[in-house]
Write a protein that holds these residues in place. Structure first.
Motif, short mmCIF file in Angstrom:
data_model
loop_
_atom_site.label_atom_id
_atom_site.label_comp_id
_atom_site.label_asym_id
_atom_site.label_seq_id
_atom_site.Cartn_x
_atom_site.Cartn_y
_atom_site.Cartn_z
N SER A 150 -13.72 -14.86 2.54
CA SER A 150 -12.66 -14.25 3.25
C SER A 150 -11.86 -13.41 2.16
CB SER A 150 -12.05 -14.82 4.41
OG SER A 150 -11.56 -15.98 3.75
N MET A 151 -11.50 -13.96 0.93
CA MET A 151 -10.67 -13.73 0.16
C MET A 151 -11.18 -13.31 -1.29
SD MET A 151 -7.39 -16.13 1.29
CE MET A 151 -8.24 -17.53 1.08
N TYR A 152 -12.39 -13.68 -1.58
CA TYR A 152 -12.88 -13.47 -2.90
C TYR A 152 -12.52 -12.13 -3.46
CZ TYR A 152 -16.01 -12.79 -6.76
OH TYR A 152 -16.42 -12.44 -7.96
N GLY A 153 -12.76 -11.02 -2.56
CA GLY A 153 -12.75 -9.66 -2.95
C GLY A 153 -11.33 -9.31 -3.67
N ILE A 154 -10.42 -9.74 -2.67
CA ILE A 154 -9.00 -9.73 -3.01
C ILE A 154 -8.63 -10.41 -4.27
CG2 ILE A 154 -6.60 -10.01 -2.02
CD1 ILE A 154 -8.09 -10.61 0.84
N LEU A 155 -9.14 -11.74 -4.24
CA LEU A 155 -8.47 -12.41 -5.46
C LEU A 155 -9.08 -12.09 -6.91
CD1 LEU A 155 -8.05 -15.69 -3.65
CD2 LEU A 155 -6.17 -14.04 -4.18
N PHE A 156 -10.37 -11.90 -6.86
CA PHE A 156 -11.30 -11.76 -7.88
C PHE A 156 -11.58 -10.37 -8.45
CE2 PHE A 156 -11.13 -16.13 -6.65
CZ PHE A 156 -11.11 -16.65 -7.53
N ARG A 157 -11.45 -9.61 -7.32
CA ARG A 157 -12.04 -8.00 -7.63
C ARG A 157 -11.00 -6.91 -7.51
NH1 ARG A 157 -17.29 -8.15 -9.81
NH2 ARG A 157 -17.86 -10.13 -9.05
N ASP A 158 -9.67 -7.60 -7.12
CA ASP A 158 -8.58 -6.74 -6.81
C ASP A 158 -8.86 -5.65 -5.83
OD1 ASP A 158 -6.04 -5.92 -7.03
OD2 ASP A 158 -6.30 -5.04 -8.81
N ILE A 159 -9.51 -5.97 -4.76
CA ILE A 159 -9.85 -5.04 -3.61
C ILE A 159 -8.63 -5.32 -2.74
CG2 ILE A 159 -11.38 -4.66 -1.91
CD1 ILE A 159 -13.71 -5.43 -3.65
N ASN A 160 -8.10 -4.37 -2.17
CA ASN A 160 -7.25 -4.06 -1.32
C ASN A 160 -7.36 -5.39 -0.20
OD1 ASN A 160 -6.00 -3.02 1.65
ND2 ASN A 160 -4.58 -2.91 0.22
N PRO A 161 -6.30 -6.04 -0.05
CA PRO A 161 -6.47 -7.22 1.23
C PRO A 161 -6.89 -6.64 2.58
CG PRO A 161 -4.40 -7.63 -0.19
CD PRO A 161 -5.04 -6.18 -0.69
N ILE A 162 -6.13 -5.67 3.10
CA ILE A 162 -6.56 -5.26 4.34
C ILE A 162 -7.94 -4.67 4.45
CG2 ILE A 162 -5.87 -3.73 6.28
CD1 ILE A 162 -3.11 -3.56 5.16
N ARG A 163 -8.37 -3.95 3.54
CA ARG A 163 -9.95 -3.59 3.26
C ARG A 163 -10.76 -4.59 3.52
NH1 ARG A 163 -12.83 1.11 0.68
NH2 ARG A 163 -14.90 0.48 1.30
N THR A 164 -10.24 -5.83 2.54
CA THR A 164 -11.36 -6.92 2.67
C THR A 164 -11.39 -7.65 3.84
OG1 THR A 164 -10.70 -7.30 0.36
CG2 THR A 164 -11.70 -9.02 1.50
N PHE A 165 -10.28 -7.99 4.78
CA PHE A 165 -10.21 -8.43 5.99
C PHE A 165 -10.82 -7.85 6.90
CE2 PHE A 165 -6.56 -11.05 4.03
CZ PHE A 165 -7.27 -12.02 3.89
N VAL A 166 -10.87 -6.59 7.03
CA VAL A 166 -11.30 -5.49 7.91
C VAL A 166 -13.09 -5.86 7.71
CG1 VAL A 166 -11.56 -3.19 8.91
CG2 VAL A 166 -9.28 -4.21 8.23
N ASP A 167 -13.40 -5.27 6.54
CA ASP A 167 -14.68 -5.40 6.18
C ASP A 167 -15.34 -7.02 6.37
OD1 ASP A 167 -14.51 -2.83 5.38
OD2 ASP A 167 -14.71 -3.22 3.31
#
Lengths: 244, 514
Positions: free
Chosen positions: B259-276
């Motif tokens: 749920s959070m890997y993309g945010i923390l480790f790839r600097d992907i936007n948090p909202i984008r990550t949670f929706v996806d």
């Protein structure tokens, strides 16, 4: 004594161990082939101590044996540490005294490399092997951009932060990606900034050859096992004391 | 298994309650936003295939065209299925749209477009359902692995045609699960490459064709071995929802999905990550795929002793988000790892405490146990010993999926012989002590129990703070893995939109109705 031989259990015995795989199934002939390779590598006598077939067509071997080669430690070329190793306190004091401002450091993993473990070990507060990272140095302003940063982004960030030094870490070495990326980095900085305003460029990673700095266009390369304190000491040496 | 740590069920319930409270605002956010990748995933399910001559998939071209005309906030389904009346074939429509020949609108009377959209979505989901039924049938025919944990091995050559024989050899050598690592950098591609690929960096591109080829090869090997060999890939990065759809269509069995890997480790936007993430997990739920969460990553950046509780917090959040998306406990491959510095006194007992805590908190989840990476130094002899202890900890604490550690971690991509030695290590430990979890009961009030209680207590304190402060703020403040990730920054933010009043997504509707 500058001439040495490998040491097994007696001075001068020249004993080494070697393991490798040949793409053939295990049988007597495979054993012979392994010994032939060991002989060609200079092992004489060679003892085949272990063979094991893996899957259909491969065999793994472990060989112990004596090599005839001598090594001359006088003829070894290495980058010896050419700067004094300072404590965190000494680093901070030297920056304060020499720069009268904080030393600005920007770090990133460039290209497609997502392994931030190296840059994090050097920059993160947490550090590595009991040494805190550069973020913990009072007199340093550190920006860690994380992974997969593009070279233009890094140049821009370095410009904005008026970076004294740019640190990049490269772990992935497939198809020499670490070398290509480092060259791209140095070329971009050379193009974007005149010599006097260019930050110190430092590359780090476990598979770099520390002797390649000049060839890759960077000021310094740090290899496996480098600690934050070594990098901090080097920064003082190169930036504050202006010896680069 | 229950009760080895003497955990107070009230405390465990409290932890779950707090995780739900911390997670709910994020779920609300995910339900009220869409992303370009969610919309592309819908179109993939609806049957859009292929890519333009530059390799950009038609789904990207189609979504871009719709967004240019009417924006993202309505979803692309109404505009696309409204326009489809004039074209008949949806891939042809995408091609025409890419050429600028289609003008999209949000139809004022949307009944017809809705009906068509639902019809297409239904056909796509029916394909996913058939693949799931096929998996059930093949598992029945060929059988599951005879032992737990399942042995999970990674293949990563960059070339799918090299990966295939390596994966088949690994399965013959005892692997129950094959994971094909993706090329570094794929996470940050905002499209999914097409076709069979032979060029990757430290991994192989995830494409639908590569999925198909590998699954077919492993089916062959499963038949030969009389054991169903599972296939894993990654629903992470900017194309998480599309990866989930492709995995469902090609009968992959497990997907990395944190749920959070993309945010923390790839600097992907948090909202984008949670929706996806929410959409992808809904698809995984439908496809019967086991997700693997990525808690191992926290331990590689933060200190595994000091930050042990962040793993527990992340596990509880991952569980909450997974349940909310419709995944059942047997689909939750919740992750954790053996990453404590071996020089720390009592490091092995600490590992046992942490591993057993995860086991007891999630008794019905197929826990994924991940090997040391951070303290693999290049000393391959010591590395092999450390991997042996890792395997032993897995056996003692009843882990479900064991990712095989390589003594050459951080040195080279594993050689054939490295893999063979690693598997010998696993086989020895499982053969000698595979059922040790039956006898391993930590002493009451002893070191392991106390440590587990401490970690759970710290996790509850942290969840308390997150629930009050909101999860998005906690992420922005660098609560997890040191990185600070504010909600208005990060990659992929421009592909996010809040739903308009008439937002319509036929796939979500069908998934949530079932």
């Amino acid at each position: 004594m500058t001439i040495v031989r490998p040491y097994g259990d007696t001075t001068g015995d020249g004993m080494v161990q070697l393991s490798f795989t040949l793409p053939i199934p295990y049988d007597k002939r495979a054993e012979g082939a392994a010994l032939q390779l060991a002989a060609k590598m200079g092992m004489d006598p060679a003892m085949l101590v272990h063979s094991r077939q893996m899957g259909d067509g491969f065999t793994f071997f472990v060989v112990y044996g004596r090599v005839r080669h001598l090594v001359d430690t006088e003829q070894v070329q290495v980058v010896e540490r050419d700067f004094p190793l300072l404590s965190a306190k000494e680093v901070n004091a030297a920056i304060k005294r020499g720069l009268r401002r904080r030393l600005s450091v920007v770090g990133a993993c460039i290209g497609t490399d997502a392994h931030t473990v190296g840059i994090d070990a050097i920059l993160n507060l947490k550090g590595i092997a009991g040494e805190k990272g550069l973020e913990s140095y009072r007199e340093m302003a550190v920006l860690n951009m994380g992974s997969q940063v593009s070279v233009p982004e890094l140049v821009e960030a370095a410009r904005e932060a008026r970076a004294d030094a740019v640190l990049v870490s490269q772990v992935v070495t497939q198809r020499d990606a670490h070398l290509h990326n480092t060259r791209a980095l140095s070329a971009a900085f050379r193009e974007a900034l005149p010599a006097g305003r260019r930050p110190l460029l430092i590359a780090g990673g476990p598979r770099f050859d520390e002797l390649m700095a000049g060839e890759l266009g960077v000021d310094r390369i740090f290899g496996r096992g480098t600690t934050p304190r070594e990098v901090a000491s080097y920064l003082v040496h190169a930036v504050v004391e202006g010896t680069r | 298994m229950a009760g080895k740590l003497d955990l107070d069920p009230r405390v465990v319930r409290k932890a779950r309650r707090l995780a739900a409270r911390a997670g709910q605002p994020v779920v609300d956010l995910a339900r009220s936003h869409t992303t370009v990748s969610v919309e592309r995933a819908v179109l993939r399910l609806a049957g859009v295939r292929g890519a333009d001559p530059d390799g950009i998939p038609w789904v990207n071209r189609l979504v871009d065209a719709v967004v240019a005309d009417v924006g993202l906030e309505h979803g692309v389904s109404l505009p696309v299925f409204d326009a489809l009346r004039d074209y008949g074939d949806i891939t042809v429509l995408a091609q025409k749209a890419a050429a600028g020949a289609v003008r999209f609108r949000v139809p004022s009377s949307s009944h017809a477009a809705r009906r068509t959209a639902v019809k297409f979505a239904r056909v796509g989901l029916a394909r996913v359902d058939r693949r799931r039924a096929e998996r059930d049938r093949l598992i029945k025919r060929w059988g599951d692995p005879s032992q737990r944990p399942w042995i999970y091995l990674i293949v990563a050559t960059g070339d799918i045609h090299e990966d295939i024989p390596q994966a088949q050899a690994a399965a013959r050598a005892g692997a129950d699960v094959i994971a094909v690592i993706r090329s570094t950098g794929q996470s940050l591609l905002d499209y999914v490459p097409e076709g069979a690929t032979r060029e990757g960096f430290a991994g192989t591109y995830a494409t639908q064709e590569n999925f198909r080829l590998m699954r077919a090869a492993l089916d062959e090997t499963s038949k030969e071995l009389g054991r169903y060999v599972r296939l894993t890939n990654y629903a992470s990065g900017l194309c998480m929802p599309e990866m989930a759809v492709m995995a469902g269509l090609e009968r992959l069995d497990m997907m990395l999905n944190d749920s959070m890997y993309g945010i923390l480790f790839r600097d992907i936007n948090p909202i984008r990550t949670f929706v996806d993430q929410r959409f992808s997990r809904q698809v995984h739920a439908r496809a019967g795929i086991i997700i693997n969460t990525g808690e191992d990553n926290y331990l590689t950046t933060a200190d595994p002793v000091e930050a042990a509780h962040t793993v527990t917090v992340s596990q509880l959040l991952n569980e909450f988000f997974a349940h909310e998306a419709g995944l059942a406990d047997p689909q939750l491959g919740i992750g954790h790892a053996f990453e404590i510095n071996p020089d720390v006194p009592e490091s092995f007992r600490l590992e046992l405490a942490h591993a057993l805590l995860a086991r007891e908190l999630f008794p019905d989840a197929p826990l994924k146990w991940m090997p040391p990476t951070k303290h693999m130094t290049g000393d391959v002899f010591r590395g092999n010993l450390l991997d042996g202890f890792f395997n032993l900890a897995g056996a003692m604490t009843g882990q479900s999926i064991l990712l095989v550690g390589m003594m050459t971690e951080a040195v080279v991509t594993p050689w054939l012989s490295d893999r063979d030695i690693a598997l010998q290590n696993v086989r020895y430990v499982l053969g000698a002590a595979g059922n040790l979890h039956e006898d391993f009961v930590p002493a009451r009030g002893g070191f392991i129990q106390r440590r587990a209680h401490q970690v759970l207590g710290e996790a509850i304190d942290l969840l308390d703070r997150i629930a009050d402060d909101t999860l998005l703020n906690a992420i922005a403040d660098g609560t997890f893995g040191i990185m600070r990730r504010p909600a208005d920054r990060g990659k992929g933010l421009d592909g996010v939109a809040a739903h308009a009043g008439d937002y319509f997504n036929p796939v979500t509707e069908l998934l949530e109705a079932s």
